[in-house]
Scaffold this active site. Structure first.
Site, PDB file in Angstrom:
ATOM      1  N   SER A 160      36.897  45.846 -33.990  1.00  0.00           N
ATOM      2  CA  SER A 160      37.852  46.938 -33.845  1.00  0.00           C
ATOM      3  C   SER A 160      39.148  46.441 -33.195  1.00  0.00           C
ATOM      4  CB  SER A 160      37.206  48.077 -33.058  1.00  0.00           C
ATOM      5  OG  SER A 160      37.949  49.251 -33.141  1.00  0.00           O
ATOM      6  N   ASP A 255      34.747  54.733 -42.318  1.00  0.00           N
ATOM      7  CA  ASP A 255      35.530  54.343 -41.142  1.00  0.00           C
ATOM      8  C   ASP A 255      37.006  54.580 -41.412  1.00  0.00           C
ATOM      9  OD1 ASP A 255      36.510  53.215 -38.803  1.00  0.00           O
ATOM     10  OD2 ASP A 255      36.093  51.150 -39.404  1.00  0.00           O
ATOM     11  N   HIS A 285      32.174  53.521 -38.049  1.00  0.00           N
ATOM     12  CA  HIS A 285      32.754  52.590 -37.092  1.00  0.00           C
ATOM     13  C   HIS A 285      31.750  52.299 -35.972  1.00  0.00           C
ATOM     14  CE1 HIS A 285      36.362  50.587 -35.531  1.00  0.00           C
ATOM     15  NE2 HIS A 285      35.961  50.953 -34.329  1.00  0.00           N
TER      16      HIS A 285
END
Length: 310
Positions: A160, A255, A285
């Protein structure tokens, strides 16, 4: 592929995302408590390693912590720099999920793993976190022999926001003649903080990472809207992708960041960089962390270890 029922149920249990941060330290503490609880329930225990060493690294105007994981067996071993996620605001090398990931990579791929506790926004905006990660990269290369590692075989990986920092760090190392990076593994990466993608509209609410959280993260990380287009903030906005390391990008089907991760892989390929991309069907995610309950998460982990080992 439809959303896995386990994930659908878990996503509904997550608290409503914050719309502002009045007390960053309290925000981080609450996030750590939540993720430690979730990882204890849904994440397998990390395997044993030969040694975990804490390093205090002086950096500009401060100090950061590094946790060095050394696998069992003789060295020297390749070095893997790991950058945790947390929307540039939270996350830590001391969280359970980060510790498990690092242990898995050390033991499962035979790597000396260096986890970086870079400084967080909003107190430390761009480029502080990136500079911290780069300082850790330089330290790892210069102290490779001390930690049982190989300076000629360094990879970086991030999740991320950590994947965003990893991609930016690779470009910085290329441009500034820094340590050579042989591979970057980017999991659910944020690559364009100024762009608009279909996945933003499709999965902005109700799929773990929300548009509310991303808006909060962007405002915390960069000082102005204009700065969001800086190529070291938004690696997809770079004008030169040549000379970057071999890259493996992993995106999640449900996501908000899915499309910008794919777009980054495509730009690398167009520039002649060796790149591979995997779409995690049925994933949201961060669901790759749920290895205790989700077979697809164990497959995701196996893929990371396979790519890292090659």
């Amino acid at each position: 592929m439809t959303l896995d029922p386990v994930l659908g149920s878990l996503v509904k249990q997550l608290p409503e995302p914050a719309t502002e941060i009045e007390d960053p330290e309290r925000y981080r503490m609450e996030k750590r408590q939540l993720f430690d609880q979730l990882s204890a329930r849904f994440m397998e225990t990390g395997p044993p390693v030969a040694e975990v060493r804490l390093i205090r690294l002086p950096v500009a105007d401060g100090e950061i912590a590094l946790r060095v994981y050394r696998p069992a067996g003789p060295g020297p071993r390749p070095i893997h720099l790991y950058l945790h996620g947390g929307a540039w605001i939270s996350g830590s090398v001391f969280e359970r999920s980060t510790d498990v990931c690092c242990r898995e990579r050390a033991a499962g791929a035979g790597q000396v793993v260096v986890a970086v506790n870079y400084r967080k926004a909003p107190e430390n905006r761009f480029p502080t976190g990136l500079e911290d990660c780069y300082a850790a990269l330089v330290w790892a290369a210069e102290h490779a022999a001390d930690i049982g590692g190989r300076a000629d075989s360094i990879s970086v990986g991030g999740v991320s926001a950590g994947a965003n920092l990893a991609a930016a760090m690779s470009a910085k190392a290329r441009d500034e003649g820094g340590p050579r990076i042989r591979l970057q593994i980017l999991e659910v990466p944020a690559t364009d903080l100024a762009g608009d993608f279909e996945s933003h509209r499709l999965f902005g609410e109700g799929f773990a990472l929300s548009s509310t959280t991303m808006s909060l993260a962007k405002s915390a990380y960069v000082a102005s809207f204009e700065q969001r287009s800086h190529p070291l903030v938004s690696p997809l906005r770079a004008t030169d992708f040549s000379g970057l390391p071999r890259t493996h990008v992993m995106t999640a089907e449900y996501d908000i960041l899915r499309d910008e991760g794919l777009a980054y892989a495509e730009r690398l390929s167009e520039a002649g960089v060796e790149v591979s991309h995997t779409l995690g069907r049925g994933h949201v995610h961060m669901s790759m962390m749920l290895t205790a309950v989700l077979p697809a998460a164990r497959q995701w982990r196996a893929e990371v270890l396979d790519v890292l080992s090659r």
